[in-house]
Write a protein that holds these residues in place. Structure first.
Motif, PDB file in Angstrom:
ATOM      1  N   PRO A  24      36.435  47.001  43.358  1.00  0.00           N
ATOM      2  CA  PRO A  24      36.185  48.246  42.626  1.00  0.00           C
ATOM      3  C   PRO A  24      35.546  47.958  41.276  1.00  0.00           C
ATOM      4  O   PRO A  24      35.745  46.890  40.687  1.00  0.00           O
ATOM      5  N   PHE A  26      36.296  48.985  38.406  1.00  0.00           N
ATOM      6  CA  PHE A  26      37.133  48.910  37.210  1.00  0.00           C
ATOM      7  C   PHE A  26      37.696  47.520  36.972  1.00  0.00           C
ATOM      8  O   PHE A  26      38.247  47.255  35.922  1.00  0.00           O
ATOM      9  N   THR A  27      37.605  46.596  37.954  1.00  0.00           N
ATOM     10  CA  THR A  27      38.128  45.243  37.752  1.00  0.00           C
ATOM     11  C   THR A  27      37.099  44.418  36.990  1.00  0.00           C
ATOM     12  O   THR A  27      35.910  44.471  37.258  1.00  0.00           O
ATOM     13  N   TRP A  32      40.157  40.452  42.863  1.00  0.00           N
ATOM     14  CA  TRP A  32      40.477  41.596  43.724  1.00  0.00           C
ATOM     15  C   TRP A  32      41.181  41.075  44.971  1.00  0.00           C
ATOM     16  O   TRP A  32      40.677  40.205  45.685  1.00  0.00           O
ATOM     17  N   THR A  62      44.987  52.901  32.250  1.00  0.00           N
ATOM     18  CA  THR A  62      43.662  52.688  32.822  1.00  0.00           C
ATOM     19  C   THR A  62      43.786  52.242  34.270  1.00  0.00           C
ATOM     20  O   THR A  62      44.847  51.784  34.715  1.00  0.00           O
ATOM     21  N   HIS A  63      42.677  52.369  35.019  1.00  0.00           N
ATOM     22  CA  HIS A  63      42.696  51.950  36.422  1.00  0.00           C
ATOM     23  C   HIS A  63      42.968  50.453  36.539  1.00  0.00           C
ATOM     24  O   HIS A  63      43.684  50.005  37.447  1.00  0.00           O
ATOM     25  N   GLU A  64      42.408  49.657  35.642  1.00  0.00           N
ATOM     26  CA  GLU A  64      42.608  48.210  35.709  1.00  0.00           C
ATOM     27  C   GLU A  64      44.062  47.843  35.419  1.00  0.00           C
ATOM     28  O   GLU A  64      44.625  46.951  36.047  1.00  0.00           O
ATOM     29  N   TYR A  65      44.673  48.553  34.467  1.00  0.00           N
ATOM     30  CA  TYR A  65      46.095  48.317  34.164  1.00  0.00           C
ATOM     31  C   TYR A  65      46.955  48.650  35.377  1.00  0.00           C
ATOM     32  O   TYR A  65      47.852  47.879  35.750  1.00  0.00           O
ATOM     33  N   GLN A  66      46.693  49.792  36.005  1.00  0.00           N
ATOM     34  CA  GLN A  66      47.469  50.192  37.179  1.00  0.00           C
ATOM     35  C   GLN A  66      47.278  49.207  38.327  1.00  0.00           C
ATOM     36  O   GLN A  66      48.220  48.894  39.051  1.00  0.00           O
ATOM     37  N   TYR A  67      46.044  48.702  38.487  1.00  0.00           N
ATOM     38  CA  TYR A  67      45.782  47.718  39.546  1.00  0.00           C
ATOM     39  C   TYR A  67      46.596  46.447  39.301  1.00  0.00           C
ATOM     40  O   TYR A  67      47.244  45.913  40.221  1.00  0.00           O
ATOM     41  N   ASN A  70      50.473  47.259  39.788  1.00  0.00           N
ATOM     42  CA  ASN A  70      50.819  47.495  41.194  1.00  0.00           C
ATOM     43  C   ASN A  70      50.708  46.220  42.020  1.00  0.00           C
ATOM     44  O   ASN A  70      51.511  45.987  42.933  1.00  0.00           O
TER      45      ASN A  70
END
Length: 299
Positions: A24, A26-27, A32, A62-67, A70
């Motif tokens: 993705p 956002f990384t 990944w 942010t999306h990267e933080y959530q990735y 998780n």
């Protein structure tokens, strides 16, 4: 950036300047991971350090933080399963709930972990996960209130009993359990008694009252419960009175003990204490009035 082979999962190394087309957008600084389940435990530990190192610089939300967060949760599910295995004696039907509660403990451990302290995440996470599971059992599964110390002892007793039964080929004695857990016999007995408070049976289900081939009228457990003892209220009164007596002076307690414990007359008490019968009568009147007032105010 370290490269990872297919045997440890499908990982695509990323850098800030050359993002992979498979990842993705956002990384940036993290690899990944397409299938976390394929990562070997050894690689999961190394990857966790990498993700924790980057997580501290990412902006929360942010999306990267959530990735990153998780992925850490998914990569360390083996810690949850390991901790949950300590409670396997509670039955397979409850294991899914235990794993879910353990995952909450894992998430809390991830949010609180500080990589700069130099502590392995595994060493930090396991106590958090086990503690969360124990709190779950303490708060939701006991039928009656039991002190935390005895709740935790029940778990240790169940595990020790299982181990000793396997070694001895029979149910262990209280002394054998005490030796196994390095506790006194009295502590083991307290734990066994407290374990009875873990579950409670309903009074409503019918009892098996069959007599040979003739089945009797169905009865419930509540049918066998006796009536209220009229003197049961005295128990509360005695407890309240004991507290009030403890607050009396030494001479007043002595007078009460002589009058009602040894059933001495006022004259005999006066002779014992070197007072007149009249003085003892006044003292008794005051003491009993004081106790009566205390009893009424407590109720």
């Amino acid at each position: 950036m370290t490269s990872f082979t297919q045997s440890t999962g499908t990982l695509v190394p990323l850098t800030a300047t050359s993002p992979s087309a498979q990842a993705p957008s956002f990384t940036r600084s993290l690899p990944w991971i397409e299938d976390v389940a394929k990562i070997a435990p050894r690689d999961a530990r190394a990857l966790s350090k990498l993700f924790f190192d980057q997580l501290q610089f990412l902006e929360e939300g942010t999306h990267e933080y959530q990735y990153a967060r998780n992925t850490l949760i998914e990569m360390n599910q083996t810690l949850v399963r390991f901790a949950a295995s300590r409670f396997r004696n509670r039955g397979s039907g409850e294991m899914d709930d235990i794993v879910q509660v353990g995952t909450i403990g894992l998430i809390k451990a991830i949010d609180r972990f500080d990589l700069s302290r130099g502590v392995e995440f595994t060493s930090f996470a396991i106590p958090c996960i086990v503690g969360e599971i124990k709190r779950y059992f303490r708060d939701t599964t006991w039928a009656v209130h039991v002190p935390r110390r005895l709740q935790e002892l029940r778990i240790d007793l169940a595990r020790a009993k299982e181990e000793l039964e396997s070694d001895l080929g029979r149910e262990p004695t209280v002394r054998e359990l005490a030796a196994q857990l390095t506790l006194s016999v009295e502590e083991i007995i307290d734990g066994l008694v407290a374990a009875n408070g873990y579950t409670a049976d309903s009074l409503d289900p019918p009892r098996d009252t069959s007599d040979g081939l003739v089945r009797q009228r169905s009865r419930t457990y509540v049918d066998t419960v006796g009536g209220c003892d009229p003197a049961i209220e005295l128990v509360d009164d005695f407890h309240a009175l004991a507290s009030l007596l403890a607050h009396l002076g030494e001479r007043d307690r002595r007078i009460i003990q002589l009058r009602f414990g040894q059933e001495m007359t006022q004259s005999e008490i006066g002779h014992e204490l070197g007072c007149s019968q009249m003085h003892i009568s006044r003292l008794l009147t005051r003491i009993l009035a004081q106790l009566r007032t205390g009893m009424l105010s407590d109720h």
